[in-house]
Scaffold this motif. Sequence first.
Motif, PDB file in Angstrom:
ATOM      1  N   ASN A 111      26.108 -22.889 -18.641  1.00 15.32           N
ATOM      2  CA  ASN A 111      26.107 -22.528 -17.217  1.00 15.32           C
ATOM      3  C   ASN A 111      25.023 -21.502 -16.900  1.00 15.32           C
ATOM      4  O   ASN A 111      24.290 -21.631 -15.904  1.00 15.32           O
ATOM      5  CB  ASN A 111      27.478 -21.979 -16.829  1.00 15.32           C
ATOM      6  CG  ASN A 111      27.706 -21.976 -15.328  1.00 15.32           C
ATOM      7  OD1 ASN A 111      27.490 -22.976 -14.648  1.00 15.32           O
ATOM      8  ND2 ASN A 111      28.159 -20.857 -14.800  1.00 15.32           N
ATOM      9  N   ASN A 112      24.908 -20.481 -17.731  1.00 13.81           N
ATOM     10  CA  ASN A 112      23.884 -19.458 -17.500  1.00 13.81           C
ATOM     11  C   ASN A 112      22.480 -20.022 -17.652  1.00 13.81           C
ATOM     12  O   ASN A 112      21.568 -19.667 -16.897  1.00 13.81           O
ATOM     13  CB  ASN A 112      24.079 -18.287 -18.467  1.00 13.81           C
ATOM     14  CG  ASN A 112      25.289 -17.438 -18.119  1.00 13.81           C
ATOM     15  OD1 ASN A 112      26.049 -17.767 -17.212  1.00 13.81           O
ATOM     16  ND2 ASN A 112      25.486 -16.358 -18.849  1.00 13.81           N
ATOM     17  N   PHE A 113      22.301 -20.892 -18.652  1.00 19.94           N
ATOM     18  CA  PHE A 113      20.983 -21.490 -18.887  1.00 19.94           C
ATOM     19  C   PHE A 113      20.531 -22.307 -17.683  1.00 19.94           C
ATOM     20  O   PHE A 113      19.337 -22.374 -17.376  1.00 19.94           O
ATOM     21  CB  PHE A 113      21.033 -22.371 -20.137  1.00 19.94           C
ATOM     22  CG  PHE A 113      19.694 -22.837 -20.616  1.00 19.94           C
ATOM     23  CD1 PHE A 113      18.872 -21.998 -21.361  1.00 19.94           C
ATOM     24  CD2 PHE A 113      19.246 -24.118 -20.313  1.00 19.94           C
ATOM     25  CE1 PHE A 113      17.628 -22.425 -21.796  1.00 19.94           C
ATOM     26  CE2 PHE A 113      18.008 -24.557 -20.748  1.00 19.94           C
ATOM     27  CZ  PHE A 113      17.191 -23.711 -21.494  1.00 19.94           C
ATOM     28  N   LEU A 114      21.502 -22.914 -16.992  1.00 18.07           N
ATOM     29  CA  LEU A 114      21.193 -23.760 -15.832  1.00 18.07           C
ATOM     30  C   LEU A 114      21.290 -22.993 -14.515  1.00 18.07           C
ATOM     31  O   LEU A 114      21.384 -23.594 -13.452  1.00 18.07           O
ATOM     32  CB  LEU A 114      22.139 -24.957 -15.806  1.00 18.07           C
ATOM     33  CG  LEU A 114      22.044 -25.921 -16.997  1.00 18.07           C
ATOM     34  CD1 LEU A 114      23.105 -26.995 -16.897  1.00 18.07           C
ATOM     35  CD2 LEU A 114      20.660 -26.539 -17.092  1.00 18.07           C
ATOM     36  N   LYS A 115      21.269 -21.655 -14.592  1.00 22.90           N
ATOM     37  CA  LYS A 115      21.319 -20.797 -13.392  1.00 22.90           C
ATOM     38  C   LYS A 115      22.651 -20.895 -12.642  1.00 22.90           C
ATOM     39  O   LYS A 115      22.715 -20.843 -11.417  1.00 22.90           O
ATOM     40  CB  LYS A 115      20.165 -21.107 -12.436  1.00 22.90           C
ATOM     41  CG  LYS A 115      18.794 -21.131 -13.102  1.00 22.90           C
ATOM     42  CD  LYS A 115      18.431 -19.804 -13.730  1.00 22.90           C
ATOM     43  CE  LYS A 115      17.040 -19.835 -14.352  1.00 22.90           C
ATOM     44  NZ  LYS A 115      16.706 -18.605 -15.103  1.00 22.90           N
ATOM     45  N   LYS A 116      23.724 -21.090 -13.381  1.00 22.60           N
ATOM     46  CA  LYS A 116      25.104 -20.997 -12.903  1.00 22.60           C
ATOM     47  C   LYS A 116      25.455 -21.989 -11.787  1.00 22.60           C
ATOM     48  O   LYS A 116      25.832 -21.585 -10.677  1.00 22.60           O
ATOM     49  CB  LYS A 116      25.409 -19.572 -12.452  1.00 22.60           C
ATOM     50  CG  LYS A 116      25.274 -18.553 -13.578  1.00 22.60           C
ATOM     51  CD  LYS A 116      25.715 -17.165 -13.147  1.00 22.60           C
ATOM     52  CE  LYS A 116      25.626 -16.192 -14.315  1.00 22.60           C
ATOM     53  NZ  LYS A 116      26.042 -14.830 -13.958  1.00 22.60           N
ATOM     54  N   PRO A 117      25.390 -23.279 -12.077  1.00 17.14           N
ATOM     55  CA  PRO A 117      25.840 -24.261 -11.076  1.00 17.14           C
ATOM     56  C   PRO A 117      27.360 -24.249 -10.874  1.00 17.14           C
ATOM     57  O   PRO A 117      27.848 -24.668  -9.824  1.00 17.14           O
ATOM     58  CB  PRO A 117      25.392 -25.600 -11.671  1.00 17.14           C
ATOM     59  CG  PRO A 117      25.300 -25.358 -13.137  1.00 17.14           C
ATOM     60  CD  PRO A 117      24.851 -23.939 -13.279  1.00 17.14           C
ATOM     61  N   LEU A 118      28.124 -23.758 -11.877  1.00 14.81           N
ATOM     62  CA  LEU A 118      29.577 -23.690 -11.749  1.00 14.81           C
ATOM     63  C   LEU A 118      30.030 -22.251 -11.536  1.00 14.81           C
ATOM     64  O   LEU A 118      29.498 -21.326 -12.139  1.00 14.81           O
ATOM     65  CB  LEU A 118      30.256 -24.253 -13.003  1.00 14.81           C
ATOM     66  CG  LEU A 118      29.982 -25.716 -13.362  1.00 14.81           C
ATOM     67  CD1 LEU A 118      30.832 -26.121 -14.564  1.00 14.81           C
ATOM     68  CD2 LEU A 118      30.241 -26.639 -12.191  1.00 14.81           C
ATOM     69  N   GLN A 119      31.029 -22.079 -10.685  1.00 15.91           N
ATOM     70  CA  GLN A 119      31.606 -20.764 -10.443  1.00 15.91           C
ATOM     71  C   GLN A 119      32.542 -20.391 -11.593  1.00 15.91           C
ATOM     72  O   GLN A 119      32.964 -21.236 -12.380  1.00 15.91           O
ATOM     73  CB  GLN A 119      32.375 -20.757  -9.122  1.00 15.91           C
ATOM     74  CG  GLN A 119      31.510 -21.029  -7.903  1.00 15.91           C
ATOM     75  CD  GLN A 119      32.319 -21.027  -6.618  1.00 15.91           C
ATOM     76  OE1 GLN A 119      33.551 -20.951  -6.641  1.00 15.91           O
ATOM     77  NE2 GLN A 119      31.642 -21.116  -5.491  1.00 15.91           N
ATOM     78  N   ASN A 120      32.891 -19.105 -11.674  1.00 15.55           N
ATOM     79  CA  ASN A 120      33.746 -18.622 -12.753  1.00 15.55           C
ATOM     80  C   ASN A 120      35.077 -19.370 -12.823  1.00 15.55           C
ATOM     81  O   ASN A 120      35.556 -19.704 -13.915  1.00 15.55           O
ATOM     82  CB  ASN A 120      34.012 -17.123 -12.597  1.00 15.55           C
ATOM     83  CG  ASN A 120      32.779 -16.282 -12.838  1.00 15.55           C
ATOM     84  OD1 ASN A 120      31.750 -16.790 -13.273  1.00 15.55           O
ATOM     85  ND2 ASN A 120      32.868 -14.996 -12.556  1.00 15.55           N
TER      86      ASN A 120
END
Length: 310
Positions: A111-120
């Motif tokens: 998720n972080n690598f992809l600039k966080k497309p998913l919320q927590n």
Amino acid sequence: MIKIYAPASIGNLNVGFDVLGAAISPIDGSLLGDCITIQSSKKFELKVLGSFKNDLPKNELDNIVWKCWNYFCKKINKKINIKITLEKNMPIGSGLGSSACSIVAALIAINNFLKKPLQNSELLILMGKLEGIISGEIHYDNVAPCYLGGLQLIINQKKYLSEKIPNFTNWLWIVGWPGIKISTSQARNILPKKYSKETCIQHSKNLAGFIHASYTKNSKLASTLMQDLIAEPYRTCLLPNFIKTKKKIIEVGALSCGISGSGPSIFAITKNTDMAVKISEIIKNNYFKNKIDGFVKICKIDTIGAREIG
């Protein structure tokens, strides 16, 4: 490149079967958990390192980290070409949230690598789903503390999936893995399908009292109520020397002692460093299959949870 560390955790804590979990970190500053590193790549690659890499499935498609990647791709409807390196530092089937470590670290890293497309909240739901693949049932008492840190109460409602509750900062948590493996599904299947009304009522009293004691900072009450009426009476048959070891630990003055998650790891609590060392020796001398395979760590609650490291 990004590298995420996810800490070990203790599920149930005796009093909270499937609804309480705590992230832990050794007081000596060492890492007790798995790491995931992600790099750019022209194709998907999965590399496995670490002390327990040989215990993982040989087929890549059976690796939980591959499943994390696959589910994430489906979730965002896009195939991601990346190189994932798993450092498998946690023993599998240890009762210390080994699968949760890999799942949490992998999903956060992707998720972080992809600039966080998913919320927590979306990530946590996905973590629970993947944990369910391993154990046979969706449960959050390892993934939630591993992800969010601290002592987590699993509520499992839409807006309140898991909530952090106060913990006793002066408690030392001694965890011991005896060098054997017990699958979560095996440990769950040994439990009865039904419990008596008296057991359910007492369990509810203990759990409610523990939550109250946590918020009112009543350490003595909290530790007194940490009784396992649901799992321990049935799982001791899977744990050689557990009863004898627990008796010795309580006799030296531990606040509490029990099975960590599904076992075979055990935990004990004390406020005293010297006593923590003594308890560590009791575990080594009475609970280990042999002194080579197992380990004992003196820990505190890890209040941070999964995080990026250098």
